[in-house]
Design an enzyme around this catalytic site. Sequence first.
Site, PDB file in Angstrom:
ATOM      1  N   GLU A   1      38.619  44.340   5.066  1.00 41.71           N
ATOM      2  CA  GLU A   1      39.984  44.894   4.919  1.00 41.71           C
ATOM      3  C   GLU A   1      40.306  45.077   3.448  1.00 41.71           C
ATOM      4  OE1 GLU A   1      42.575  43.202   8.230  1.00 41.71           O
ATOM      5  OE2 GLU A   1      40.872  41.862   7.912  1.00 41.71           O
TER       6      GLU A   1
ATOM      7  N   SER B   1      42.794  43.807  11.793  1.00 43.85           N
ATOM      8  CA  SER B   1      42.890  45.280  11.815  1.00 43.85           C
ATOM      9  C   SER B   1      41.759  45.816  12.985  1.00 43.85           C
ATOM     10  CB  SER B   1      42.365  45.865  10.669  1.00 43.85           C
ATOM     11  OG  SER B   1      43.039  45.362   9.410  1.00 43.85           O
TER      12      SER B   1
ATOM     13  N   TYR C   1      46.269  52.743  10.476  1.00 39.98           N
ATOM     14  CA  TYR C   1      46.451  52.803   9.050  1.00 39.98           C
ATOM     15  C   TYR C   1      46.890  54.198   8.764  1.00 39.98           C
ATOM     16  CZ  TYR C   1      45.629  48.099   8.632  1.00 39.98           C
ATOM     17  OH  TYR C   1      45.351  46.760   8.800  1.00 39.98           O
TER      18      TYR C   1
ATOM     19  N   ARG D   1      52.309  36.607  10.805  1.00 43.68           N
ATOM     20  CA  ARG D   1      52.905  37.525  11.683  1.00 43.68           C
ATOM     21  C   ARG D   1      51.966  36.993  12.998  1.00 43.68           C
ATOM     22  NH1 ARG D   1      50.037  42.675  10.883  1.00 43.68           N
ATOM     23  NH2 ARG D   1      49.017  42.106  12.906  1.00 43.68           N
TER      24      ARG D   1
ATOM     25  N   ASP E   1      50.924  38.200  16.891  1.00 44.18           N
ATOM     26  CA  ASP E   1      50.435  39.292  17.718  1.00 44.18           C
ATOM     27  C   ASP E   1      50.656  39.072  19.270  1.00 44.18           C
ATOM     28  OD1 ASP E   1      50.329  40.916  15.570  1.00 44.18           O
ATOM     29  OD2 ASP E   1      48.247  41.164  15.362  1.00 44.18           O
TER      30      ASP E   1
ATOM     31  N   GLU F   1      47.114  36.627  18.657  1.00 43.96           N
ATOM     32  CA  GLU F   1      46.569  35.987  17.478  1.00 43.96           C
ATOM     33  C   GLU F   1      47.754  35.587  16.656  1.00 43.96           C
ATOM     34  OE1 GLU F   1      44.551  38.369  14.612  1.00 43.96           O
ATOM     35  OE2 GLU F   1      45.837  40.024  14.948  1.00 43.96           O
TER      36      GLU F   1
ATOM     37  N   ASN G   1      48.320  35.824  12.350  1.00 44.40           N
ATOM     38  CA  ASN G   1      47.709  36.415  10.890  1.00 44.40           C
ATOM     39  C   ASN G   1      48.375  35.668  10.015  1.00 44.40           C
ATOM     40  OD1 ASN G   1      46.231  39.089  12.008  1.00 44.40           O
ATOM     41  ND2 ASN G   1      48.222  39.021  13.101  1.00 44.40           N
TER      42      ASN G   1
ATOM     43  N   GLY H   1      49.500  42.519   6.766  1.00 44.24           N
ATOM     44  CA  GLY H   1      49.603  43.498   5.698  1.00 44.24           C
ATOM     45  C   GLY H   1      50.947  43.592   4.902  1.00 44.24           C
TER      46      GLY H   1
END
Length: 309
Positions: A14, A150, A217, A256, A258, A272, A274, A278
């Site tokens: 990443e 990602s 992205y 964050r 998800d 998950e 994070n 990002g």
Amino acid sequence: MTRVAVLKGGRSLERQVSLKSGVRVQEALHRLGHDVVAIDVGHDLVRRLRGEDPEIAFVALHGRDGEDGTVQELLEALAIPYTGSGVSACIRCADKVIAKNHMLDAGIPTPDFFAFNETAFKELGAADALPAIEQRLGFPLVVKPAGQGSALGIKFAASVTEVPGALVAAFSYGDKVLLERHVRGRDLAVSVLDGEALPVVEAVPTEEAFYDFEARYEIGRTRFVCPAELPEEVTARAQELALQVWDLLGCRAFARIDLMLADETGELTVLEANAIPGMTETSLLPMAAEAAGIGFDELIARIVQLAHL
Ligand SMILES: Nc1ncnc2c1ncn2[C@@H]1O[C@H](COP(=O)(O)OP(=O)(O)O)[C@@H](O)[C@H]1O
Ligand SMILES: [Mg+2]
């Protein structure tokens, strides 16, 4: 004015996302009046940090090394306060198998799964257990590496014949993979800032195809809706689950989480967490902050204030 080293890039897959996050963070730090040094993380990281002597490090790294506790451990060793979660939370978030096992133990709903490392396949005949797993999880099933982000290495296997290829692909990213029950439904993300849940973001893929690495992205290939159009009680439940995961995994400053909202049952499950989501122009944490009335510079200022050792 604080002397801030922005750690970005690194050698993870990443890297490109991190470079974008890093530049955006640097620009905000400049506007906030800080003295900023940018460090592309590599072999000379410790030497650079010693030479630059920052008061804090802003960790804008994603994936391996930067998000999994490795860089955080070095910063601890060098006694440089840094942004985001500490070593142990990074370790728990970076490994989906560890995170999901914690969730299971705590009774937080997460899609049913089985996880294996390469040794189980090579030396314990794990392949012979696949039929039982396939029967329990059903098709399609999701195969993913434990340690990527990602959507890297994630494959949906539609039938028995697609499972071996998906496993090989996932093992090319790391030595632990999980097979997970597929949830048909809506893709939600709840960012948390200093223990408060921000508005929910929904990622709506514009194409039928799976929401893959490029789609995420490339502007325009996924549409993001924030706040997500959800019944109030679903929003509240998603935020409550995110905060439970935040507490459970010991996150700090920001993270964050998800989730999936199942079409058929309306059930929310956590995929998950994070530790360093990002910070790019299209990233979800800044988008959620914006929806809560917190602009990017204010977000960065708060994250800097929360830097710790
Ligand atoms: N069990 C699942 N059922 C349905 N979709 C999934 C499932 N697991 C992952 N996905 C899809 O793949 C995306 C990425 O998965 P996630 O587990 O969040 O890994 P990461 O973001 O670290 O690559 C999710 O946002 C979702 O769109
Ligand atoms: Mg994710």
